[in-house]
Design a protein around this motif. Structure first.
Motif, PDB file in Angstrom:
ATOM      1  N   THR A 185      -8.434  -8.648   3.745  1.00 16.39           N
ATOM      2  CA  THR A 185      -7.494  -7.625   4.214  1.00 16.39           C
ATOM      3  C   THR A 185      -7.207  -7.747   5.708  1.00 16.39           C
ATOM      4  O   THR A 185      -6.291  -7.098   6.209  1.00 16.39           O
ATOM      5  N   VAL A 192      -3.360  -1.020   7.567  1.00 14.47           N
ATOM      6  CA  VAL A 192      -3.358   0.347   7.028  1.00 14.47           C
ATOM      7  C   VAL A 192      -2.789   1.363   8.027  1.00 14.47           C
ATOM      8  O   VAL A 192      -1.881   2.131   7.682  1.00 14.47           O
ATOM      9  N   LEU A 195       1.015   0.861   8.368  1.00 15.37           N
ATOM     10  CA  LEU A 195       1.784   1.278   7.183  1.00 15.37           C
ATOM     11  C   LEU A 195       1.930   2.798   7.131  1.00 15.37           C
ATOM     12  O   LEU A 195       3.004   3.324   6.829  1.00 15.37           O
ATOM     13  N   THR A 213      -0.745  -1.923  -0.522  1.00 14.18           N
ATOM     14  CA  THR A 213      -0.579  -2.587   0.767  1.00 14.18           C
ATOM     15  C   THR A 213       0.043  -3.978   0.685  1.00 14.18           C
ATOM     16  O   THR A 213       0.277  -4.603   1.715  1.00 14.18           O
TER      17      THR A 213
END
Ligand code: MG
Length: 269
Positions: A185, A192, A195, A213
């Motif tokens: 990730t 995160v 977003l 995601t």
């Protein structure tokens, strides 16, 4: 929702409190063999997905990396649970897997700055953004190809944000036991916090909203020859620290292959 270590009340889900208040026993969280969980969220809010959010994945499909987060929406009718069947519709021969980190919003808000975004996350889970490619790519908008019924397995575990840092988690997708996607990730182009900041700049995020995601490289459409899901396959998406989401693939006989639209979808673009 089941966090893996027990049941907790999900945002927007007052049912357990009502059950407790009624004097009935709250369901036991002990393992019961091979439980059928159903969808992680049974009354989901918005389902917001991100496209091209890993550079290598953007390139494998011939797309540039964008400076702008590409988002699209899914309908609640696409949600299914772990172990549920992914149905390959008879109107398509190009159904693909996309393993993804997903998050559930716990505290809503608008104009949430990236610096405070993680305070708005209830927890993290696993999603498979199963895509009907020929229907995705046939038109200018790809709503149909991302919204066939039952094409969004999510779960089974939801790890609360206080227990898990989303950074650096290994994500792997396996098709019939063979690894087809492997990334971490840390490779997210828009992470995160970015977003949440971006999405909340145009819509009010609410408790229970789900954000996918994006998927890393290795999807079936990016391979030569392409690798499409077929009946009898088993797809498993595993994310370090969260768990594993496993679904069998079956053929959906409810639509006929001679359908007018499937012929157009499968024709030259
Ligand atoms: Mg996706």
């Amino acid at each position: 929702v089941n966090t893996g270590s027990g049941w907790v009340e999900a945002p927007g889900e007052p049912r357990l409190r009502e059950v407790a208040a009624s004097g009935l026993e709250v369901p036991d969280a002990e393992p019961i063999g091979h439980p059928q969980f159903g969808p992680l969220l049974d009354h989901p809010g918005k389902l917001i997905c991100v496209w091209r959010n890993y550079g290598e994945h953007a390139r494998e499909l011939g797309n540039p990396e964008s400076a702008w987060p590409e988002t699209f929406l899914r309908l609640p009718s696409t949600l299914i649970g772990p172990g549920d069947e992914i149905r390959v519709p008879a109107v398509s021969t190009q159904v693909d897997y996309e393993g993804e980190l997903a998050l559930v919003i716990g505290k809503g808000g608008r104009h949430i700055p990236a610096s405070r975004a993680e305070q708005h996350v209830f927890g993290y889970t696993i999603a498979n953004d199963v895509t009907v490619r020929d229907w995705q790519w046939r038109g200018q908008q790809f709503t149909p190809g991302k919204n066939f019924d039952g094409t969004l397995p999510v779960g089974p575990d939801l790890v609360t944000a206080d227990e898990l840092d989303w950074r650096g988690l290994r994500l792997e997708t396996r098709l019939n036991g063979e690894t087809v996607q492997s990334a971490t990730t840390d490779q997210l182009i828009f992470d995160v916090p970015a977003l949440i900041e971006f999405i909340s700049s145009w819509t009010t995020l609410e408790p229970g909203d789900l954000i996918l995601t994006g998927t890393p490289a290795g999807v079936g459409a990016g391979r030569k020859p392409p690798l499409w899901l077929k009946p009898g396959d088993v797809v498993e998406v595993e994310i370090e620290g969260i768990g594993s989401l496993r679904n069998p693939v079956v053929r959906d006989e409810r639509a006929v292959a001679t359908d007018r639209w499937s012929q157009i979808a499968g024709s030259e673009r």
